[in-house]
Motif scaffolding. Sequence first.
Motif, PDB file in Angstrom:
ATOM      1  N   HIS A 151       0.841  -1.192   0.000  1.00 31.02           N
ATOM      2  CA  HIS A 151       0.000   0.000   0.000  1.00 31.02           C
ATOM      3  C   HIS A 151       0.887   1.258   0.000  1.00 31.02           C
ATOM      4  O   HIS A 151       0.672   2.191  -0.776  1.00 31.02           O
ATOM      5  CB  HIS A 151      -0.909  -0.057   1.237  1.00 31.02           C
ATOM      6  CG  HIS A 151      -2.062   0.881   1.190  1.00 31.02           C
ATOM      7  ND1 HIS A 151      -3.180   0.733   1.973  1.00 31.02           N
ATOM      8  CD2 HIS A 151      -2.289   2.000   0.487  1.00 31.02           C
ATOM      9  CE1 HIS A 151      -4.019   1.713   1.722  1.00 31.02           C
ATOM     10  NE2 HIS A 151      -3.503   2.493   0.830  1.00 31.02           N
ATOM     11  N   SER A 188       2.451   1.814  -3.296  1.00 30.94           N
ATOM     12  CA  SER A 188       1.474   2.306  -4.272  1.00 30.94           C
ATOM     13  C   SER A 188       1.346   3.817  -4.177  1.00 30.94           C
ATOM     14  O   SER A 188       1.249   4.517  -5.184  1.00 30.94           O
ATOM     15  CB  SER A 188       0.092   1.695  -4.029  1.00 30.94           C
ATOM     16  OG  SER A 188       0.165   0.302  -4.020  1.00 30.94           O
ATOM     17  N   SER A 209       0.271  -1.103  -6.531  1.00 33.25           N
ATOM     18  CA  SER A 209      -0.990  -1.233  -7.256  1.00 33.25           C
ATOM     19  C   SER A 209      -0.802  -1.201  -8.781  1.00 33.25           C
ATOM     20  O   SER A 209      -0.106  -0.337  -9.320  1.00 33.25           O
ATOM     21  CB  SER A 209      -1.960  -0.114  -6.841  1.00 33.25           C
ATOM     22  OG  SER A 209      -3.190  -0.319  -7.509  1.00 33.25           O
ATOM     23  N   SER A 210      -1.475  -2.161  -9.415  1.00 28.42           N
ATOM     24  CA  SER A 210      -1.455  -2.296 -10.873  1.00 28.42           C
ATOM     25  C   SER A 210      -1.787  -0.982 -11.590  1.00 28.42           C
ATOM     26  O   SER A 210      -1.257  -0.688 -12.656  1.00 28.42           O
ATOM     27  CB  SER A 210      -2.490  -3.354 -11.277  1.00 28.42           C
ATOM     28  OG  SER A 210      -3.743  -3.077 -10.657  1.00 28.42           O
ATOM     29  N   ILE A 211      -2.626  -0.182 -10.976  1.00 26.29           N
ATOM     30  CA  ILE A 211      -3.183   1.000 -11.648  1.00 26.29           C
ATOM     31  C   ILE A 211      -2.111   2.002 -12.063  1.00 26.29           C
ATOM     32  O   ILE A 211      -2.292   2.741 -13.028  1.00 26.29           O
ATOM     33  CB  ILE A 211      -4.230   1.694 -10.719  1.00 26.29           C
ATOM     34  CG1 ILE A 211      -5.087   2.705 -11.482  1.00 26.29           C
ATOM     35  CG2 ILE A 211      -3.598   2.357  -9.523  1.00 26.29           C
ATOM     36  CD1 ILE A 211      -6.135   2.131 -12.319  1.00 26.29           C
ATOM     37  N   VAL A 243      -9.616   6.511  -9.808  1.00 27.68           N
ATOM     38  CA  VAL A 243      -8.591   5.834  -9.002  1.00 27.68           C
ATOM     39  C   VAL A 243      -8.737   6.206  -7.526  1.00 27.68           C
ATOM     40  O   VAL A 243      -8.768   5.331  -6.653  1.00 27.68           O
ATOM     41  CB  VAL A 243      -7.175   6.146  -9.541  1.00 27.68           C
ATOM     42  CG1 VAL A 243      -6.110   5.515  -8.670  1.00 27.68           C
ATOM     43  CG2 VAL A 243      -7.047   5.702 -10.994  1.00 27.68           C
ATOM     44  N   ALA A 260      -9.959   3.974  -4.454  1.00 25.54           N
ATOM     45  CA  ALA A 260      -9.146   3.921  -3.231  1.00 25.54           C
ATOM     46  C   ALA A 260     -10.020   4.175  -2.002  1.00 25.54           C
ATOM     47  O   ALA A 260      -9.897   3.485  -0.990  1.00 25.54           O
ATOM     48  CB  ALA A 260      -8.014   4.943  -3.311  1.00 25.54           C
ATOM     49  N   ASN A 306     -12.155   1.148  -1.196  1.00 22.73           N
ATOM     50  CA  ASN A 306     -11.319   0.085  -0.633  1.00 22.73           C
ATOM     51  C   ASN A 306     -10.832   0.433   0.785  1.00 22.73           C
ATOM     52  O   ASN A 306     -10.723  -0.427   1.660  1.00 22.73           O
ATOM     53  CB  ASN A 306     -10.119  -0.135  -1.581  1.00 22.73           C
ATOM     54  CG  ASN A 306      -9.009  -0.960  -0.976  1.00 22.73           C
ATOM     55  OD1 ASN A 306      -8.080  -0.418  -0.383  1.00 22.73           O
ATOM     56  ND2 ASN A 306      -9.118  -2.273  -1.095  1.00 22.73           N
ATOM     57  N   TRP A 355      -9.303   4.584 -18.160  1.00 20.76           N
ATOM     58  CA  TRP A 355      -9.078   4.323 -16.726  1.00 20.76           C
ATOM     59  C   TRP A 355     -10.159   3.460 -16.078  1.00 20.76           C
ATOM     60  O   TRP A 355      -9.964   2.942 -14.978  1.00 20.76           O
ATOM     61  CB  TRP A 355      -8.925   5.651 -15.962  1.00 20.76           C
ATOM     62  CG  TRP A 355      -7.620   6.306 -16.300  1.00 20.76           C
ATOM     63  CD1 TRP A 355      -7.405   7.238 -17.272  1.00 20.76           C
ATOM     64  CD2 TRP A 355      -6.329   6.042 -15.711  1.00 20.76           C
ATOM     65  NE1 TRP A 355      -6.074   7.572 -17.320  1.00 20.76           N
ATOM     66  CE2 TRP A 355      -5.389   6.857 -16.378  1.00 20.76           C
ATOM     67  CE3 TRP A 355      -5.878   5.203 -14.690  1.00 20.76           C
ATOM     68  CZ2 TRP A 355      -4.025   6.857 -16.061  1.00 20.76           C
ATOM     69  CZ3 TRP A 355      -4.526   5.206 -14.371  1.00 20.76           C
ATOM     70  CH2 TRP A 355      -3.624   6.016 -15.048  1.00 20.76           C
ATOM     71  N   SER A 369      -9.334   0.689 -13.163  1.00 21.39           N
ATOM     72  CA  SER A 369      -9.750   1.059 -11.793  1.00 21.39           C
ATOM     73  C   SER A 369     -10.601  -0.053 -11.173  1.00 21.39           C
ATOM     74  O   SER A 369     -10.541  -0.276  -9.958  1.00 21.39           O
ATOM     75  CB  SER A 369     -10.464   2.414 -11.758  1.00 21.39           C
ATOM     76  OG  SER A 369     -11.763   2.324 -12.294  1.00 21.39           O
ATOM     77  N   MET A 406      -8.255  -2.635  -9.783  1.00 18.21           N
ATOM     78  CA  MET A 406      -7.541  -2.252  -8.553  1.00 18.21           C
ATOM     79  C   MET A 406      -7.993  -3.044  -7.332  1.00 18.21           C
ATOM     80  O   MET A 406      -7.243  -3.238  -6.392  1.00 18.21           O
ATOM     81  CB  MET A 406      -7.831  -0.780  -8.232  1.00 18.21           C
ATOM     82  CG  MET A 406      -6.891   0.212  -8.825  1.00 18.21           C
ATOM     83  SD  MET A 406      -7.453   1.879  -8.404  1.00 18.21           S
ATOM     84  CE  MET A 406      -6.734   2.140  -6.785  1.00 18.21           C
TER      85      MET A 406
END
Length: 325
Positions: free
Chosen positions: A51, A54, A118-120, A138, A142, A145, A200, A204, A207
Amino acid sequence: MMTTTADLADDEISDAERVFDELVAHEKRIEPRDWMPEAYRKTLIRQISQHAHSEIIGMQPEGNWITRAPSLKRKAILMAKVQDEAGHGLYLYSAAQTLGITRDTMTQQLIDGKAKYSSIFNYPTPTWADMGAIGWLVDGAAIVNQVPLCRASYGPYGRAMVRVCKEESFHQRQGFEILLTLMQGNEEQRAMAQDAVNRWYWPSLAMFGPPDDQSPNSAQSMKWKIKRFTNDELRQRFVGMLVPQAEILGVTLPDPELRFDEETGEYAMGEIDWDEFFEVLRGNGPCNAERLERRRTAHEEGAWVREAAAEYTRKQALRAERQAA
Ligand code: BYC
């Protein structure tokens, strides 16, 4: 002082484990001084360090637009947002450090390409509208999450999340406002906003992590009350939040299969390209190499700051010693 399994005899471990289980069951917080199972510690180090990385790597796609923001006001806002991400990284590295890993080790894992983030953040930001799409989608993802992570059973992580979420909510609004301004502009600006949303939207959704039947860590993390919802549950919640906002913006979410299913009470959606997601995780996304290279260079170029800080600390300690003598 951290209590580790190695410090305790067998019967003491079962007592300590009982206390740990009770604290978790009663929604009490586990603090750094408390005994915790090694697997719990490892999972937290894994998640919190990923995290933190990221947030740090996440500064790059937007940092790319600071010098090209369309007005002084936009530049100031974007700079503040990117600085917030740096701050989030720092709170999170600090939270991870309470579990017995050093910041140097985590940084080394990142720049050696051994750590996930993070892949994003492995997608490019070719237009100004990407700043809007990142903020809206994004940062929006976030928040969805991270709000449940404010209740994570590990105290330092949950507490860090409270402040992070407050800041993310400002980030999401600024992204929404950038898109709204573009959508109220001319045809070219509207097309730019829609194109950024098209690019995106799917990343997203990814994510939130792999689908529940391919998420090896979810079940245990939920038992430990680190995670409160599964990846798919949060993805659903996110889409539910986006649909009315997309209407206000006047953008189309690029999923022709997206519809609300009255029977299940959930959104039915098209298939996420999981092959692409796993390729990005393997380091083969459009910008993985560039992001890591930039991070490595920044680390090397920042060596003098670390040396100066260490020297300053050494001199302060020496001065304190002399004064005490
Ligand atoms: N990207 O069993 P699963 C921000 C990995 S920054 C890469 O479901 P878990 C922002 C996962 O780590 C936002 N890897 O795992 C900053 C695992 O691999 P390992 C960052 C992913 O942990 C700047 C494997 O796939 N947010 O907001 O139960 C500007 C299997 O997954 C991803 C966080 O980090 C992914 N997307 O659940 C703007 C939130 N997804 O470790 C914005 C905190 C999964 O076993 N983290 N993997 O090798 C979490 O909530 C959870 O760790 C996840 C994954 C939901 C991400």
